[in-house]
Motif scaffolding. Structure first.
Motif, PDB file in Angstrom:
ATOM      1  N   ASN A 166       0.538  -1.434   0.092  1.00  0.00           N
ATOM      2  CA  ASN A 166      -0.001   0.116   0.227  1.00  0.00           C
ATOM      3  C   ASN A 166       1.036   1.172   0.096  1.00  0.00           C
ATOM      4  OD1 ASN A 166      -2.972  -1.311   0.544  1.00  0.00           O
ATOM      5  ND2 ASN A 166      -1.798  -1.699   2.407  1.00  0.00           N
ATOM      6  N   ARG A 167       0.308   2.077  -0.550  1.00  0.00           N
ATOM      7  CA  ARG A 167       1.017   4.079  -0.299  1.00  0.00           C
ATOM      8  C   ARG A 167       0.400   4.471   0.439  1.00  0.00           C
ATOM      9  NH1 ARG A 167       1.192   7.308  -5.447  1.00  0.00           N
ATOM     10  NH2 ARG A 167       2.624   9.306  -4.585  1.00  0.00           N
ATOM     11  N   CYS A 168       1.087   4.618   1.403  1.00  0.00           N
ATOM     12  CA  CYS A 168       0.541   5.883   2.821  1.00  0.00           C
ATOM     13  C   CYS A 168       1.134   6.845   2.851  1.00  0.00           C
ATOM     14  CB  CYS A 168       0.075   5.565   3.944  1.00  0.00           C
ATOM     15  SG  CYS A 168      -0.448   3.627   3.912  1.00  0.00           S
ATOM     16  N   GLU A 169      -0.008   8.767   2.068  1.00  0.00           N
ATOM     17  CA  GLU A 169       1.568   9.848   1.501  1.00  0.00           C
ATOM     18  C   GLU A 169       0.718  10.905   2.402  1.00  0.00           C
ATOM     19  OE1 GLU A 169       3.165  11.437  -1.833  1.00  0.00           O
ATOM     20  OE2 GLU A 169       2.707   9.871  -1.844  1.00  0.00           O
ATOM     21  N   ASP A 170       0.889  11.416   2.783  1.00  0.00           N
ATOM     22  CA  ASP A 170       0.898  13.266   2.763  1.00  0.00           C
ATOM     23  C   ASP A 170      -0.304  12.875   4.370  1.00  0.00           C
ATOM     24  OD1 ASP A 170       0.612  14.802   2.764  1.00  0.00           O
ATOM     25  OD2 ASP A 170      -0.721  15.850   1.301  1.00  0.00           O
ATOM     26  N   GLY A 182       5.806  -4.525   2.363  1.00  0.00           N
ATOM     27  CA  GLY A 182       5.650  -3.932   1.449  1.00  0.00           C
ATOM     28  C   GLY A 182       5.135  -2.514   1.119  1.00  0.00           C
ATOM     29  N   ASN A 183       5.129  -1.387   2.279  1.00  0.00           N
ATOM     30  CA  ASN A 183       4.415  -0.101   2.207  1.00  0.00           C
ATOM     31  C   ASN A 183       5.264   0.834   1.570  1.00  0.00           C
ATOM     32  OD1 ASN A 183       1.257  -1.270   2.954  1.00  0.00           O
ATOM     33  ND2 ASN A 183       2.894  -2.664   4.379  1.00  0.00           N
ATOM     34  N   GLN A 184       4.720   1.729   0.977  1.00  0.00           N
ATOM     35  CA  GLN A 184       5.448   3.110   0.536  1.00  0.00           C
ATOM     36  C   GLN A 184       4.441   3.531   2.097  1.00  0.00           C
ATOM     37  OE1 GLN A 184       7.830   3.563  -1.331  1.00  0.00           O
ATOM     38  NE2 GLN A 184       8.081   0.977  -1.388  1.00  0.00           N
ATOM     39  N   LEU A 185       5.175   4.651   2.713  1.00  0.00           N
ATOM     40  CA  LEU A 185       5.143   5.585   3.635  1.00  0.00           C
ATOM     41  C   LEU A 185       5.896   7.037   2.915  1.00  0.00           C
ATOM     42  CD1 LEU A 185       3.340   3.749   5.127  1.00  0.00           C
ATOM     43  CD2 LEU A 185       5.501   2.615   5.594  1.00  0.00           C
ATOM     44  N   ASN A 210       4.496  11.853   4.989  1.00  0.00           N
ATOM     45  CA  ASN A 210       3.111  11.802   6.276  1.00  0.00           C
ATOM     46  C   ASN A 210       4.244  13.033   7.871  1.00  0.00           C
ATOM     47  OD1 ASN A 210       1.254  10.017   5.501  1.00  0.00           O
ATOM     48  ND2 ASN A 210       2.973   8.875   5.521  1.00  0.00           N
ATOM     49  N   ARG A 211       3.456  13.658   8.171  1.00  0.00           N
ATOM     50  CA  ARG A 211       3.413  14.740   9.431  1.00  0.00           C
ATOM     51  C   ARG A 211       3.736  14.310  10.158  1.00  0.00           C
ATOM     52  NH1 ARG A 211       0.239  16.473   5.182  1.00  0.00           N
ATOM     53  NH2 ARG A 211      -0.184  18.969   4.525  1.00  0.00           N
ATOM     54  N   GLU A 212       3.511  13.203  10.804  1.00  0.00           N
ATOM     55  CA  GLU A 212       4.745  12.472  11.801  1.00  0.00           C
ATOM     56  C   GLU A 212       5.804  11.226  11.250  1.00  0.00           C
ATOM     57  OE1 GLU A 212       1.985  11.654  14.990  1.00  0.00           O
ATOM     58  OE2 GLU A 212       0.837  13.346  15.642  1.00  0.00           O
ATOM     59  N   PHE A 213       5.033   9.759  11.278  1.00  0.00           N
ATOM     60  CA  PHE A 213       6.194   8.754  11.322  1.00  0.00           C
ATOM     61  C   PHE A 213       5.644   8.318   9.704  1.00  0.00           C
ATOM     62  CE2 PHE A 213       7.083   9.777  15.737  1.00  0.00           C
ATOM     63  CZ  PHE A 213       7.866  10.384  15.703  1.00  0.00           C
ATOM     64  N   GLY A 214       7.046   7.369   9.478  1.00  0.00           N
ATOM     65  CA  GLY A 214       6.185   6.392   8.470  1.00  0.00           C
ATOM     66  C   GLY A 214       4.785   5.221   9.308  1.00  0.00           C
ATOM     67  N   ILE A 215       5.747   4.637   9.930  1.00  0.00           N
ATOM     68  CA  ILE A 215       4.933   3.658  10.583  1.00  0.00           C
ATOM     69  C   ILE A 215       5.484   3.582  11.962  1.00  0.00           C
ATOM     70  CG2 ILE A 215       4.767   1.032  10.894  1.00  0.00           C
ATOM     71  CD1 ILE A 215       5.697   0.419   8.281  1.00  0.00           C
ATOM     72  N   VAL A 216       3.941   3.142  12.884  1.00  0.00           N
ATOM     73  CA  VAL A 216       4.360   3.215  14.096  1.00  0.00           C
ATOM     74  C   VAL A 216       3.477   1.784  14.421  1.00  0.00           C
ATOM     75  CG1 VAL A 216       3.933   4.287  16.646  1.00  0.00           C
ATOM     76  CG2 VAL A 216       4.606   5.899  14.930  1.00  0.00           C
ATOM     77  N   LEU A 217       4.281   0.981  15.624  1.00  0.00           N
ATOM     78  CA  LEU A 217       3.826  -0.341  15.764  1.00  0.00           C
ATOM     79  C   LEU A 217       3.653  -0.122  17.458  1.00  0.00           C
ATOM     80  CD1 LEU A 217       6.824  -2.478  13.690  1.00  0.00           C
ATOM     81  CD2 LEU A 217       4.583  -1.467  13.306  1.00  0.00           C
ATOM     82  N   ASP A 218       3.045  -0.050  18.239  1.00  0.00           N
ATOM     83  CA  ASP A 218       2.935   0.268  19.443  1.00  0.00           C
ATOM     84  C   ASP A 218       3.010  -1.106  19.723  1.00  0.00           C
ATOM     85  OD1 ASP A 218       2.843   2.595  20.369  1.00  0.00           O
ATOM     86  OD2 ASP A 218       0.781   3.473  19.583  1.00  0.00           O
ATOM     87  N   ILE A 258       7.362  -7.012   9.845  1.00  0.00           N
ATOM     88  CA  ILE A 258       7.443  -5.783   9.624  1.00  0.00           C
ATOM     89  C   ILE A 258       8.204  -6.129   8.827  1.00  0.00           C
ATOM     90  CG2 ILE A 258       7.901  -3.418   9.422  1.00  0.00           C
ATOM     91  CD1 ILE A 258       4.900  -4.776  11.348  1.00  0.00           C
ATOM     92  N   SER A 259       8.288  -6.097   7.294  1.00  0.00           N
ATOM     93  CA  SER A 259       9.410  -5.892   5.648  1.00  0.00           C
ATOM     94  C   SER A 259       8.912  -5.553   5.069  1.00  0.00           C
ATOM     95  CB  SER A 259       9.562  -7.135   5.700  1.00  0.00           C
ATOM     96  OG  SER A 259       8.347  -8.199   5.539  1.00  0.00           O
ATOM     97  N   GLY A 260      10.703  -5.054   4.549  1.00  0.00           N
ATOM     98  CA  GLY A 260      10.023  -4.110   2.888  1.00  0.00           C
ATOM     99  C   GLY A 260       9.058  -3.551   2.684  1.00  0.00           C
ATOM    100  N   ASN A 261       9.122  -2.672   3.771  1.00  0.00           N
ATOM    101  CA  ASN A 261       8.217  -1.451   3.643  1.00  0.00           C
ATOM    102  C   ASN A 261       9.717  -0.076   3.020  1.00  0.00           C
ATOM    103  OD1 ASN A 261       5.705  -2.357   4.787  1.00  0.00           O
ATOM    104  ND2 ASN A 261       6.713  -2.810   6.516  1.00  0.00           N
ATOM    105  N   THR A 262       9.068   1.207   2.968  1.00  0.00           N
ATOM    106  CA  THR A 262       9.793   1.957   2.314  1.00  0.00           C
ATOM    107  C   THR A 262       9.637   3.341   3.734  1.00  0.00           C
ATOM    108  OG1 THR A 262      11.153   0.822   0.768  1.00  0.00           O
ATOM    109  CG2 THR A 262      11.026   2.881   1.263  1.00  0.00           C
ATOM    110  N   ALA A 263       9.877   4.240   4.150  1.00  0.00           N
ATOM    111  CA  ALA A 263       9.867   5.217   5.152  1.00  0.00           C
ATOM    112  C   ALA A 263      10.826   6.199   4.701  1.00  0.00           C
ATOM    113  CB  ALA A 263       9.692   5.345   5.992  1.00  0.00           C
ATOM    114  N   ARG A 264       9.770   7.114   3.414  1.00  0.00           N
ATOM    115  CA  ARG A 264      10.555   8.186   3.167  1.00  0.00           C
ATOM    116  C   ARG A 264      10.001   9.824   3.418  1.00  0.00           C
ATOM    117  NH1 ARG A 264      10.412   6.482  -1.573  1.00  0.00           N
ATOM    118  NH2 ARG A 264       8.919   8.169  -3.130  1.00  0.00           N
ATOM    119  N   ALA A 265      10.679  10.516   3.681  1.00  0.00           N
ATOM    120  CA  ALA A 265       9.749  12.278   3.429  1.00  0.00           C
ATOM    121  C   ALA A 265       9.122  12.606   4.441  1.00  0.00           C
ATOM    122  CB  ALA A 265       9.805  12.286   2.115  1.00  0.00           C
TER     123      ALA A 265
END
Length: 677
Positions: free
Chosen positions: A545-549, A568-571, A574-582, A589-596
């Motif tokens: 999935n793609r989660c943006e902005d 395999g998600n693209q983060l 976003n105005r806080e973090f790409g992924i938050v694992l509480d 959790i693998s193959g994900n990209t958190a950018r910008a």
């Protein structure tokens, strides 16, 4: 003035009686006064006036003398003297004797002329000659040097006056012409030099004022982002003063601003191509950007995303062909749910494949099909008459909700951009999947609220799965007051190739034990909370999935003991973090990209320590690439790429707390506050 001086001025001999000439004196006085009134300039008028004053003084002295004479003497005026002939210079003055004198012979005329030179009227005439000659009589005829000098001085005075006016009014060409004439009349004079200096100083001042005003205007417009107006102001300076450095510098800044704006617009347009799944066009557009800016990181990332999408598209097409073959093998001329599901998935993976579309249409005919409109006027009427495995085909139109599904029906729209189900935000969800709708399928439909209404804690979602089960394919969930899609009360939702955008809370959310949310190949963009969120025992599977902005995190999970599979998600951005694992009990959790992302890439808390986090990438984030709560060891997360983030790349030993202020209703966690050791 003495009597004798007065006689001399009036032209009387020492023993001559002035009384016979009083009328002549009065007439002469009026002629002098007329000369004062009709003088061609002030200088001559002043000189005539001085002569008149002297004449008046002489007349006054004569009158005083006459008043001192005995009455007998004053009463007996002497015989009038023979009028003198008019001197040649006064030929224009009236003389009643002129006709008589013209008949006399030349010798008598000469003798009488000499005698007339001693008469009072002759003295008056010569006085007039003196006044006219002394006051510029020759000026009138332009015949002597004194008159020429007077004329020159008058012209200089006039030129000085109008030249000053031209300078004051900034009429530089006329001023220069005026002072050029002054210099020709008086070469080397201070007047000419002063005028030249005044012109130069005035022109310099005007130039500085012009440059200062329009350059300042250009800078102000540029700061305000009005590039066209800024350029117009700067060019006004350059057109008049081509070598003006500050205005030239402003034009350079404008050119850079234009280039930057053009680049930003090009990036936006290229990302739009990505959103529209036009991968090849996106690559061409990104390459055009790189031709001008070879190091542009956004263009490079777009090409990476597009190539990955093309690769995935090829894989999807191969899988679709395999599913088609499986469905054909099971097709016995009657409805087969498994074969139908395979065909539906194949159509989603490769919508342009005509063979898949034809086979799906054939197999759909095995079920009962209800058309809206046609068989029923509205989707609500069709649903009220539907039973399990019925297919409801909704035409391209906007229909009013809210709708409720309580059967395992197949709700098929004409496409998400064509078939729309909407309702007011205060009326509830646009569509609700009830507990009895296990196995409902919805495709090609947009679900939304008519207007965004975010008041209070009771905000409805655009779509709600409440205890039942549904599969959404190629749908959109947008402009909801609450979540785009919410799964509650043990409900299950499978989402493929859908889009969540502009929703008041999360794009999609799973809430509570027993709930399951699977989202694949979808987008969650521009929502007011998280892109995707789960909590209170819900489980999630989030793949490609793609989660943006989004206004908070791309993905946030707080599942307790429930599993979380995030691959395999693209983060992005976003105005806080790409992924938050509480928290999560299992998964990976693998193959994900958190950018910008604004605050950082990945956040892992102690309650999620059992999840393997491998093969992920955090880059170009404006905070740490990886944030680990106190007690987690960085070495356990070494199998991830954490580069080009703001320092530090990895923040370990973090104290993670949550601010309860302004926390949104139905959100798992308020915003995180990072506190390092």
């Amino acid at each position: 003035m003495t009597f004798q001086e007065a006689r001399k001025i009036l032209g009387l001999s020492p023993d001559e009686d002035p009384r016979p000439h009083l009328e002549e004196f009065r007439a002469a006085r009026e002629r002098i006064a007329e000369m004062v009134r009709t003088a061609p300039n002030e200088t001559l008028a002043d000189r005539y006036q001085q002569g008149l004053v002297e004449f008046d003084k002489a007349l006054a002295s004569i009158r005083e003398y006459l008043e001192t004479l005995p009455p007998s003497q004053s009463d007996t005026p002497p015989a009038p003297a023979k009028p003198a002939p008019t001197p040649p210079i006064l030929s224009g003055i009236d003389n009643p004797q002129a006709d008589q004198e013209e008949t006399e012979d030349d010798e008598d005329e000469e003798e009488e002329f000499e005698e007339a030179g001693r008469k009072p009227f002759s003295g008056f005439i010569w006085l007039i000659v003196f006044l006219i000659g002394g006051a510029g009589g020759t000026f009138i005829h332009f015949k002597n040097e004194e008159a020429k000098e007077t004329q020159r001085q008058l012209r200089l005075a006039f030129l000085e006056r109008i030249g000053s006016q031209f300078i004051e009014n900034r009429r530089w060409q006329e001023a220069e012409s005026t002072f050029a004439e002054i210099e020709s009349l008086a070469p080397g004079s201070e007047l000419g030099k002063l005028g030249r200096r005044s012109i130069e100083a005035g022109m310099a001042e005007e130039q500085n004022q012009f440059i200062g005003y329009w350059t300042g205007q250009a800078i102000a417009e540029l700061d305000a982002g009005r590039i066209d107006e800024a350029e117009a102001a700067a060019r006004r300076v350059i057109e008049r003063f081509p070598r003006e450095l500050e205005a030239a510098a402003v034009l350079e800044s404008i050119a850079k601003a234009r280039s930057g704006a053009a680049r930003e617009q090009a990036i936006i347009d290229t990302r739009k191509l990505l959103d529209e799944r036009k991968w090849d066009e996106a690559i061409v557009s990104a390459n055009r950007i790189l031709a001008y800016a070879p190091d542009d990181s956004d263009a490079k990332s777009i090409i990476e995303d597009a190539n990955a999408a093309l690769k995935k598209q090829a894989a999807d097409q191969a899988k679709a062909l395999s599913l088609l073959n499986q469905a054909i093998a099971r097709d016995k001329g009657e409805f087969d749910q498994q074969a139908f599901d395979w065909l539906r998935e194949a159509a989603s993976l490769d919508p342009a494949n005509p063979e898949i579309a034809s086979r799906l249409e054939t197999m759909s005919s095995y079920t009962r099909t209800l058309n809206v409109p046609g068989d029923f006027a509205t989707p609500a009427e069709a649903l009220a008459n539907a039973r399990d495995r019925d297919r409801i085909v909704i035409a391209a139109k906007t229909f009013k909700g809210p709708l409720v599904i309580n059967a395992a029906v197949d709700l098929q729209g004409a496409g998400a951009d064509k078939t729309i189900i909407e309702c007011p935000a205060t009326d509830g969800c646009a569509i609700t999947i009830g507990p009895d709708a296990k196995g409902a399928r919805l495709a090609g439909i947009t679900f939304r609220h008519e207007s965004f209404l975010a008041v209070g804690s009771d905000r409805f979602s655009a779509a709600l799965v409440r205890g039942g089960g549904a599969t959404f394919t190629d749908c959109r969930f947008e402009d909801a007051s609450g979540h785009g899609l919410a799964v509650i009360e043990g409900g299950e939702a499978i989402v493929n190739r859908c889009r969540f955008s502009g929703n008041g809370w999360n794009g999609a959310a799973a809430i509570g034990k027993g709930c399951f949310l699977e989202i694949r190949d979808s987008e969650s963009i521009g929502n007011f909370e998280h892109g995707i969120e789960s909590w209170d025992g819900a489980s999630v599977t989030l793949v490609n999935n793609r989660c943006e902005d989004n206004s908070r995190n791309g993905i946030h999970t707080d599942n307790g003991d429930a599993p979380a599979i995030i691959e395999g998600n693209q983060l992005i951005a976003n105005r806080e973090f790409g992924i938050v694992l509480d928290s999560a009990g299992s998964g990976k959790i693998s193959g994900n990209t958190a950018r910008a992302n604004l605050l950082g890439g990945f956040v892992i808390r102690s309650a999620a320590a059992e999840l393997p986090v491998t093969g992920n990438t955090a880059t170009l984030n404006e905070g740490p690439g990886l944030v680990l709560e106190k007690g987690l060891a960085p070495a356990d997360y070494s199998d991830n790429s954490i580069t080009k983030n703001s320092s530090p790349q990895i923040l370990s030993g973090a104290h993670l707390s949550a601010s309860e202020e302004n926390a949104p209703q139905k959100s798992a966690q308020p915003p995180l506050i990072l506190e390092g050791d």
